[in-house]
Design a protein around this motif. Structure first.
Motif, PDB file in Angstrom:
ATOM      1  N   UNK A 134       0.732  -1.152   0.108  1.00  0.00           N
ATOM      2  CA  UNK A 134       0.002   0.095  -0.160  1.00  0.00           C
ATOM      3  C   UNK A 134       0.898   1.423   0.179  1.00  0.00           C
ATOM      4  N   UNK A 135       1.955   1.369   0.605  1.00  0.00           N
ATOM      5  CA  UNK A 135       2.639   2.411   0.855  1.00  0.00           C
ATOM      6  C   UNK A 135       3.308   2.476  -0.803  1.00  0.00           C
ATOM      7  N   UNK A 136       4.071   1.598  -1.213  1.00  0.00           N
ATOM      8  CA  UNK A 136       4.315   1.642  -2.643  1.00  0.00           C
ATOM      9  C   UNK A 136       3.396   2.391  -3.563  1.00  0.00           C
ATOM     10  N   UNK A 137       2.285   1.655  -3.567  1.00  0.00           N
ATOM     11  CA  UNK A 137       1.167   2.051  -4.459  1.00  0.00           C
ATOM     12  C   UNK A 137       0.764   3.754  -4.260  1.00  0.00           C
ATOM     13  N   UNK A 138       0.830   4.002  -2.734  1.00  0.00           N
ATOM     14  CA  UNK A 138       0.552   5.401  -2.604  1.00  0.00           C
ATOM     15  C   UNK A 138       1.610   6.267  -3.240  1.00  0.00           C
ATOM     16  N   UNK A 139       2.900   5.916  -3.202  1.00  0.00           N
ATOM     17  CA  UNK A 139       3.725   6.548  -3.890  1.00  0.00           C
ATOM     18  C   UNK A 139       3.646   6.809  -5.390  1.00  0.00           C
ATOM     19  N   UNK A 140       3.299   5.684  -5.865  1.00  0.00           N
ATOM     20  CA  UNK A 140       3.023   5.799  -7.416  1.00  0.00           C
ATOM     21  C   UNK A 140       1.879   6.770  -7.761  1.00  0.00           C
TER      22      UNK A 140
ATOM     23  N   UNK B  95      -3.468   9.043  -0.735  1.00  0.00           N
ATOM     24  CA  UNK B  95      -3.902   8.998   0.786  1.00  0.00           C
ATOM     25  C   UNK B  95      -4.679   7.844   1.239  1.00  0.00           C
ATOM     26  N   UNK B  96      -5.485   7.374   0.170  1.00  0.00           N
ATOM     27  CA  UNK B  96      -6.106   6.059   0.694  1.00  0.00           C
ATOM     28  C   UNK B  96      -5.170   4.927   0.711  1.00  0.00           C
ATOM     29  N   UNK B  97      -4.126   4.831   0.067  1.00  0.00           N
ATOM     30  CA  UNK B  97      -3.074   3.812   0.352  1.00  0.00           C
ATOM     31  C   UNK B  97      -2.309   4.019   1.691  1.00  0.00           C
ATOM     32  N   UNK B  98      -1.922   5.293   1.799  1.00  0.00           N
ATOM     33  CA  UNK B  98      -1.124   5.617   3.026  1.00  0.00           C
ATOM     34  C   UNK B  98      -1.859   5.125   4.420  1.00  0.00           C
TER      35      UNK B  98
ATOM     36  N   UNK C 171       4.581   8.025   7.279  1.00  0.00           N
ATOM     37  CA  UNK C 171       4.187   9.358   7.902  1.00  0.00           C
ATOM     38  C   UNK C 171       4.755  10.180   6.960  1.00  0.00           C
ATOM     39  N   UNK C 172       6.006  10.229   6.547  1.00  0.00           N
ATOM     40  CA  UNK C 172       6.859  11.192   5.955  1.00  0.00           C
ATOM     41  C   UNK C 172       6.070  11.324   4.428  1.00  0.00           C
ATOM     42  N   UNK C 173       5.611  10.338   3.955  1.00  0.00           N
ATOM     43  CA  UNK C 173       4.918  10.374   2.524  1.00  0.00           C
ATOM     44  C   UNK C 173       3.623  11.020   2.818  1.00  0.00           C
TER      45      UNK C 173
ATOM     46  N   UNK D  59       3.944  19.066  -2.014  1.00  0.00           N
ATOM     47  CA  UNK D  59       5.229  19.347  -2.700  1.00  0.00           C
ATOM     48  C   UNK D  59       5.871  18.324  -3.680  1.00  0.00           C
ATOM     49  N   UNK D  60       5.370  16.989  -3.534  1.00  0.00           N
ATOM     50  CA  UNK D  60       6.172  16.192  -4.218  1.00  0.00           C
ATOM     51  C   UNK D  60       7.437  16.128  -4.408  1.00  0.00           C
ATOM     52  N   UNK D  61       8.112  16.576  -3.198  1.00  0.00           N
ATOM     53  CA  UNK D  61       9.569  16.498  -3.355  1.00  0.00           C
ATOM     54  C   UNK D  61      10.434  15.302  -2.919  1.00  0.00           C
ATOM     55  N   UNK D  62       9.613  14.390  -2.693  1.00  0.00           N
ATOM     56  CA  UNK D  62      10.541  12.878  -2.197  1.00  0.00           C
ATOM     57  C   UNK D  62      10.816  12.155  -3.854  1.00  0.00           C
ATOM     58  N   UNK D  63      11.612  12.979  -4.584  1.00  0.00           N
ATOM     59  CA  UNK D  63      12.013  12.157  -5.809  1.00  0.00           C
ATOM     60  C   UNK D  63      13.129  10.982  -5.253  1.00  0.00           C
ATOM     61  N   UNK D  64      13.080   9.966  -6.313  1.00  0.00           N
ATOM     62  CA  UNK D  64      13.872   8.767  -5.953  1.00  0.00           C
ATOM     63  C   UNK D  64      15.442   9.310  -5.815  1.00  0.00           C
TER      64      UNK D  64
END
Length: 696
Positions: free
Chosen positions: A387-393, A404-407, A430-432, A440-445
């Motif tokens: 769910x965490x990974x799907x949320x990031x995508x 947010x649903x996935x997080x 929590x960070x996500x 911000x969508x600043x959590x780039x790989x």
């Protein structure tokens, strides 16, 4: 010969030999008939052993129901015999009971009946402790009695390891960890005691390669849990200790040794020692290619591990090539519903994510998610991490509501599994959420190869999306993140159900997740194709006397022993705050507000507040009927939950009526008889009728 046998002993010996011949030819039905003949003239003391043999044959014939029946008959006889005063301290008879329980629990584990497995394991633990106490009170200090003591300790060590493995299958890593520690401790005690006796001239009477090799198993299992917790030094220590034992017992080129070397290399990789890890994995690939046949899954594991390092080094094409080769191997070795297939798809998705190919990443993550959901169940830690990974995508694709649903679902799974706020998976989630709220969508790989993967995929398949954890997030509150994010769409939620109804609800919710068609649906419903095609019928001007957030707060405070506890329950307060925000932005009559009421009802039900959960479900149902009509899948979901509460309270007529109403709705909206929701309602009706009959 059997027909002409004159004495009882002759008949037993001939029938037993005949049964063994049939069993050796895998003619289990005839073998069972041979042993059953002996039962008619066997002595009381022989019948339990014969029943156990018959159970083994049923098990080999895959007739598990009959096997369990035979084991239970044998167990009843053994338990009754042990109640006799002269047998109270009969160690041999207790070991016979222990062995029968051990055989029985293998069937429960095969059938994934974990609750039944734990019941048997608890009886086995009590039994072994009683045996050890009997031995301590025995005044005989013969070599034979010391061997019996060693056997009992060895059985105890193996038992703790087995219990730990079942907890691990259930995703309860804290309980598994404790039992693995107990197992390793008992094994060390046995080994040290025997080494001490050998040094003092007592002889090397018990230690052998099999037992010495078994000592490595709980250590290896501890290494897996340490790795999943990112306790890398502890994981390295556990696997290194296991490696020394395995090399001593099995030799340096044994597949078991190579597997442990591979796990140590994974730890090296996650410690940042990439060159050392890459060298280790290449050597392991050579060894595995020599000792294993082509297409062996362990070769795929090594390809995954080398691919992980290539990904950390930003060699994306090389990583993708290795993962693709691994995927071919695991799909040929297993069916598609296997964790190794899911892990390899997960790794491929990570490459696409790092390349910015988010749609390709989403497709592979969803395939991996579906597999893990089926294999582990929806409340497993690895499913939470997916769910965490799907949320990031979804976040990268500009879908903050879906993210947010996935997080939120990930956080609830982590909470269910008692992961603290300092667990890496919780921190990253929590960070996500924080980054999503900041828009911000600043959590780039990261291009530095920072590995923050959180899966239990040791020896391969442990690749992360590479997002940094540098922000100090350990003290951030989930409540703030949820309240700030509430808008037109509501995060998906799905509370864990009480044990008696969990499996049924889980299957319903898994089907919902597989068929949701990416629409913001609630957790209490399952979206069929026909229902998904039709938009919700919103009637904003329907007025109902609704139960709002303030009313729920009053419910919590309104007497009862659980009121104060619920006031301090973080999950309850999160959803009340969410409901407040929905009331302000959507109105209490909106279907999403109604679904939040259902979620709150789930929490009350889980906490044992049945009367309050009934009231909340009824209010939510009133809203849903007013906004969506009577024949809507959300209405059916809430009706079935209301039935669950009625059943738990023993209100059988109301439960039956509600289950049948939900079944009628599912059929009206076009779900066929094989749909999981329809099958669950039919099973629930049968279960309710059975419980009603038993209550008389």
């Amino acid at each position: 010969q059997l027909n002409h046998a004159k004495t009882r002993e002759e008949r037993i010996n001939i029938a037993s030999s005949l049964g063994q011949i049939h069993a050796s030819q895998e003619n289990y039905v005839e073998a069972i008939k041979s042993y059953a003949q002996i039962l008619s003239y066997a002595s009381h003391s022989e019948r339990a052993a014969l029943l156990s043999n018959i159970a083994v044959l049923h098990r080999r014939n895959r007739n598990y129901k009959e096997a369990l029946r035979a084991y239970n008959q044998a167990l009843e006889m053994l338990r009754n015999d042990l109640k006799e005063p002269q047998n109270k301290h009969n160690i041999g008879m207790k070991f016979q009971l222990f062995t029968t329980l051990q055989n029985m629990v293998t069937i429960h584990r095969r059938l994934r009946e974990f609750d039944a497995s734990f019941e048997v394991y608890n009886e086995m633990l009590v039994l072994l402790k009683g045996i050890l106490k009997d031995i301590e009170n025995n005044e005989t200090s013969s070599l034979q009695m010391r061997e019996v003591h060693s056997n009992a300790c060895y059985a105890l060590a193996r038992l703790h390891n087995s219990i730990g493995s079942v907890y691990s299958c259930c995703g309860q890593t804290d309980e598994a960890f404790w039992h693995y520690l107990e197992s390793a401790s008992v094994f060390k005690m046995i080994y040290n005691a025997e080494m001490e006796k050998e040094q003092h001239g007592g002889g090397h009477y018990q230690t052998n390669d099999v037992r010495r090799g078994d000592m490595a198993e709980p250590l290896s299992n501890l290494g897996k849990i340490h790795l999943s917790r990112r306790e890398l030094t502890e994981a390295m220590n556990a696997w290194t200790e296991a490696l020394h034992i395995q090399q001593e017992v099995f030799g340096s080129d044994s597949p078991i040794v190579v597997n442990t070397l591979a796990n140590i290399a994974v730890v090296q990789q996650q410690m940042g020692h990439l060159n050392d890890a890459l060298f280790s994995h290449k050597e392991i690939l050579k060894l595995r290619s020599q000792i294993l046949e082509n297409g062996h899954p362990d070769i795929a594991n090594t390809l995954n591990n080398i691919g992980n390092i290539r990904l950390c080094q930003c060699e994306f094409d090389g990583a993708l090539d290795l993962y693709s080769k691994a995927l071919i191997i695991v799909r040929n070795a297993f069916d598609n519903q296997h964790p190794l297939v899911a892990g390899t798809l997960h790794n491929i998705a990570c490459v696409y994510y790092r390349q910015g190919r988010y749609n390709d990443a989403l497709s592979n993550f969803e395939k991996a998610f579906d597999i893990l959901n089926v294999v582990h169940g929806e409340n497993h830690v690895e499913v939470g991490e997916m769910h965490l990974y799907l949320g990031k995508i979804q976040q990268k694709l500009g879908r903050p509501d879906e993210a947010m649903k996935h997080y939120i679902r990930a956080m609830r799974i982590f909470e269910t599994n008692n992961l603290g706020e300092n667990h890496p998976s919780v921190k990253v989630t929590i960070h996500s959420i924080d980054a999503l709220d900041d828009d911000g969508n600043n959590d780039a790989p990261s291009s530095q190869g920072t590995d923050t993967g959180h899966g239990n995929y040791y020896d391969g398949n442990d690749v992360s999306l590479g997002d940094s954890q540098s922000t100090d997030i350990s003290d951030l509150a989930l409540l703030d993140r949820i309240v700030e994010s509430v808008g037109a769409a509501v995060p998906q939620s799905s509370k864990p159900m009480p044990p008696s109804r969990t499996s049924a609800r889980n299957s319903e919710q898994q089907q919902q997740q597989r068929t949701s068609n990416n629409s913001p649906k609630s957790s209490g419903s399952t979206q069929s194709k026909s229902a998904a095609a039709a938009p919700r019928r919103i009637r904003p001007h329907v007025r109902v006397n609704s139960l709002g957030s303030q009313s729920i707060l009053s419910l919590i405070s309104d007497g009862g022993n659980d009121g104060e506890g619920l006031k301090n329950d973080r999950t309850v307060m999160v959803f009340i705050e969410k409901l407040k925000a929905q009331e302000a932005t959507l109105g209490i009559s909106h279907p999403d507000s109604a679904q939040t009421l259902v979620d709150v009802g789930d929490i009350f039900f889980e906490r044992g507040s049945n009367n309050k959960s009934i009231k909340i479900y009824q209010e939510a149902l009133l809203l849903q009927r007013g906004e969506l009509g009577n024949d809507h899948i959300d209405v059916a979901g809430t009706v079935s939950k209301l039935a669950d509460v009625y059943l738990k309270k023993g209100f059988y007529e109301q439960a039956l009526e509600s289950y049948r109403e939900a079944l009628d709705i599912y059929r009206k909206i076009g779900l066929d008889e094989n749909h999981p929701n329809v099958k669950r309602m039919m099973q629930s009706i049968d279960d309710t009728l059975d419980e009603e009959q038993r209550s008389f």
